[in-house]
Design a protein around this motif. Structure first.
Motif, PDB file in Angstrom:
ATOM      1  N   TYR A   5       0.847  -1.183   0.000  1.00 36.91           N
ATOM      2  CA  TYR A   5       0.000   0.000   0.000  1.00 36.91           C
ATOM      3  C   TYR A   5       0.883   1.233   0.000  1.00 36.91           C
ATOM      4  O   TYR A   5       1.933   1.255   0.619  1.00 36.91           O
ATOM      5  CB  TYR A   5      -0.913   0.015   1.229  1.00 36.91           C
ATOM      6  CG  TYR A   5      -1.910  -1.119   1.241  1.00 36.91           C
ATOM      7  CD1 TYR A   5      -3.004  -1.115   0.383  1.00 36.91           C
ATOM      8  CD2 TYR A   5      -1.751  -2.202   2.091  1.00 36.91           C
ATOM      9  CE1 TYR A   5      -3.924  -2.151   0.393  1.00 36.91           C
ATOM     10  CE2 TYR A   5      -2.664  -3.245   2.105  1.00 36.91           C
ATOM     11  CZ  TYR A   5      -3.748  -3.209   1.252  1.00 36.91           C
ATOM     12  OH  TYR A   5      -4.655  -4.235   1.260  1.00 36.91           O
ATOM     13  N   ASP A   6       0.433   2.262  -0.686  1.00 36.50           N
ATOM     14  CA  ASP A   6       1.157   3.523  -0.757  1.00 36.50           C
ATOM     15  C   ASP A   6       0.145   4.647  -0.598  1.00 36.50           C
ATOM     16  O   ASP A   6      -0.655   4.913  -1.499  1.00 36.50           O
ATOM     17  CB  ASP A   6       1.883   3.642  -2.092  1.00 36.50           C
ATOM     18  CG  ASP A   6       2.645   4.950  -2.251  1.00 36.50           C
ATOM     19  OD1 ASP A   6       2.640   5.788  -1.315  1.00 36.50           O
ATOM     20  OD2 ASP A   6       3.231   5.148  -3.329  1.00 36.50           O
ATOM     21  N   VAL A   7       0.171   5.296   0.554  1.00 38.83           N
ATOM     22  CA  VAL A   7      -0.805   6.335   0.873  1.00 38.83           C
ATOM     23  C   VAL A   7      -0.761   7.492  -0.131  1.00 38.83           C
ATOM     24  O   VAL A   7      -1.740   8.219  -0.286  1.00 38.83           O
ATOM     25  CB  VAL A   7      -0.610   6.831   2.323  1.00 38.83           C
ATOM     26  CG1 VAL A   7       0.606   7.724   2.449  1.00 38.83           C
ATOM     27  CG2 VAL A   7      -1.847   7.522   2.844  1.00 38.83           C
ATOM     28  N   MET A   8       0.335   7.633  -0.836  1.00 36.84           N
ATOM     29  CA  MET A   8       0.441   8.699  -1.826  1.00 36.84           C
ATOM     30  C   MET A   8      -0.266   8.349  -3.132  1.00 36.84           C
ATOM     31  O   MET A   8      -0.513   9.229  -3.951  1.00 36.84           O
ATOM     32  CB  MET A   8       1.915   9.023  -2.092  1.00 36.84           C
ATOM     33  CG  MET A   8       2.672   9.474  -0.844  1.00 36.84           C
ATOM     34  SD  MET A   8       1.930  10.867   0.014  1.00 36.84           S
ATOM     35  CE  MET A   8       2.458  12.193  -1.036  1.00 36.84           C
ATOM     36  N   GLY A   9      -0.603   7.085  -3.327  1.00 35.37           N
ATOM     37  CA  GLY A   9      -1.305   6.660  -4.531  1.00 35.37           C
ATOM     38  C   GLY A   9      -2.775   7.048  -4.478  1.00 35.37           C
ATOM     39  O   GLY A   9      -3.455   6.807  -3.475  1.00 35.37           O
ATOM     40  N   GLU A  10      -3.274   7.611  -5.544  1.00 35.81           N
ATOM     41  CA  GLU A  10      -4.637   8.143  -5.582  1.00 35.81           C
ATOM     42  C   GLU A  10      -5.700   7.128  -5.193  1.00 35.81           C
ATOM     43  O   GLU A  10      -6.613   7.431  -4.443  1.00 35.81           O
ATOM     44  CB  GLU A  10      -4.936   8.699  -6.971  1.00 35.81           C
ATOM     45  CG  GLU A  10      -6.309   9.312  -7.092  1.00 35.81           C
ATOM     46  CD  GLU A  10      -6.587   9.888  -8.468  1.00 35.81           C
ATOM     47  OE1 GLU A  10      -7.677  10.440  -8.640  1.00 35.81           O
ATOM     48  OE2 GLU A  10      -5.724   9.775  -9.359  1.00 35.81           O
ATOM     49  N   GLY A  11      -5.605   5.929  -5.679  1.00 32.82           N
ATOM     50  CA  GLY A  11      -6.639   4.933  -5.417  1.00 32.82           C
ATOM     51  C   GLY A  11      -6.325   3.990  -4.270  1.00 32.82           C
ATOM     52  O   GLY A  11      -7.038   3.013  -4.050  1.00 32.82           O
ATOM     53  N   PRO A  13      -6.271   2.249  -0.796  1.00 27.18           N
ATOM     54  CA  PRO A  13      -7.175   2.250   0.356  1.00 27.18           C
ATOM     55  C   PRO A  13      -6.531   2.755   1.640  1.00 27.18           C
ATOM     56  O   PRO A  13      -7.231   3.185   2.559  1.00 27.18           O
ATOM     57  CB  PRO A  13      -7.604   0.786   0.492  1.00 27.18           C
ATOM     58  CG  PRO A  13      -6.704  -0.004  -0.364  1.00 27.18           C
ATOM     59  CD  PRO A  13      -6.061   0.924  -1.349  1.00 27.18           C
ATOM     60  N   SER A  14      -5.205   2.749   1.712  1.00 28.55           N
ATOM     61  CA  SER A  14      -4.557   3.279   2.913  1.00 28.55           C
ATOM     62  C   SER A  14      -4.788   4.779   3.045  1.00 28.55           C
ATOM     63  O   SER A  14      -4.756   5.322   4.157  1.00 28.55           O
ATOM     64  CB  SER A  14      -3.053   2.969   2.901  1.00 28.55           C
ATOM     65  OG  SER A  14      -2.399   3.642   1.853  1.00 28.55           O
ATOM     66  N   ARG A  15      -5.066   5.444   1.953  1.00 26.37           N
ATOM     67  CA  ARG A  15      -5.314   6.882   1.988  1.00 26.37           C
ATOM     68  C   ARG A  15      -6.580   7.198   2.783  1.00 26.37           C
ATOM     69  O   ARG A  15      -6.610   8.131   3.573  1.00 26.37           O
ATOM     70  CB  ARG A  15      -5.424   7.445   0.575  1.00 26.37           C
ATOM     71  CG  ARG A  15      -5.548   8.964   0.554  1.00 26.37           C
ATOM     72  CD  ARG A  15      -5.610   9.521  -0.840  1.00 26.37           C
ATOM     73  NE  ARG A  15      -4.274   9.637  -1.391  1.00 26.37           N
ATOM     74  CZ  ARG A  15      -3.979  10.365  -2.457  1.00 26.37           C
ATOM     75  NH1 ARG A  15      -4.925  11.034  -3.087  1.00 26.37           N
ATOM     76  NH2 ARG A  15      -2.745  10.430  -2.903  1.00 26.37           N
TER      77      ARG A  15
END
Length: 127
Positions: A5-11, A13-15
């Protein structure tokens, strides 16, 4: 198989998880429950300024995300307690660090806001 997971990625789920726990009311409710189970009115007393409607929605959302457990006890009137789950407890350390930072630097932030507002001719108190 573990997912990356990468919170910086738009899609990613960690965001949404980060957005949830970093929001004002969920963060304050989590901190309120750090010492143990509380009834609704006790949470509301600790988290000053939260309305019944917002607290209800916040508790439901945190329960849905697996951070808070709701336990109902029989009786007249029925008693309901809210507590942190193990997952909810796992966020306490970083949340406590953010709280400590906010409390330690509140004065500096207020000074910076006042200086900014003075430079830009804006009204103070716009948060």
């Amino acid at each position: 198989m573990a997912k990356d997971y990468d919170v910086m990625g738009e899609g990613c789920p960690s965001r949404s998880s980060l957005a949830r726990i970093a929001s004002k009311w969920p963060a304050l409710v989590i901190l309120a429950l750090r010492e143990g189970p509380l009834r609704f009115t006790q949470v509301q007393a600790v988290v000053e300024g939260i309305s019944n409607k917002v607290l209800t929605a916040t508790l439901r959302t945190l329960e849905r995300d697996g951070l808070v457990a709701r336990e109902a006890f029989p009786g007249v009137p029925a008693r309901v307690e809210y507590s942190l789950t193990p997952l909810g407890r796992s966020v306490l350390e970083p949340m406590a660090a953010l709280r400590a930072w906010a409390e330690a630097h509140a004065g500096e932030v207020l000074e910076a806001r006042a200086a900014y507002d003075a430079r830009h001719g804006e009204r103070a108190g716009q948060d």
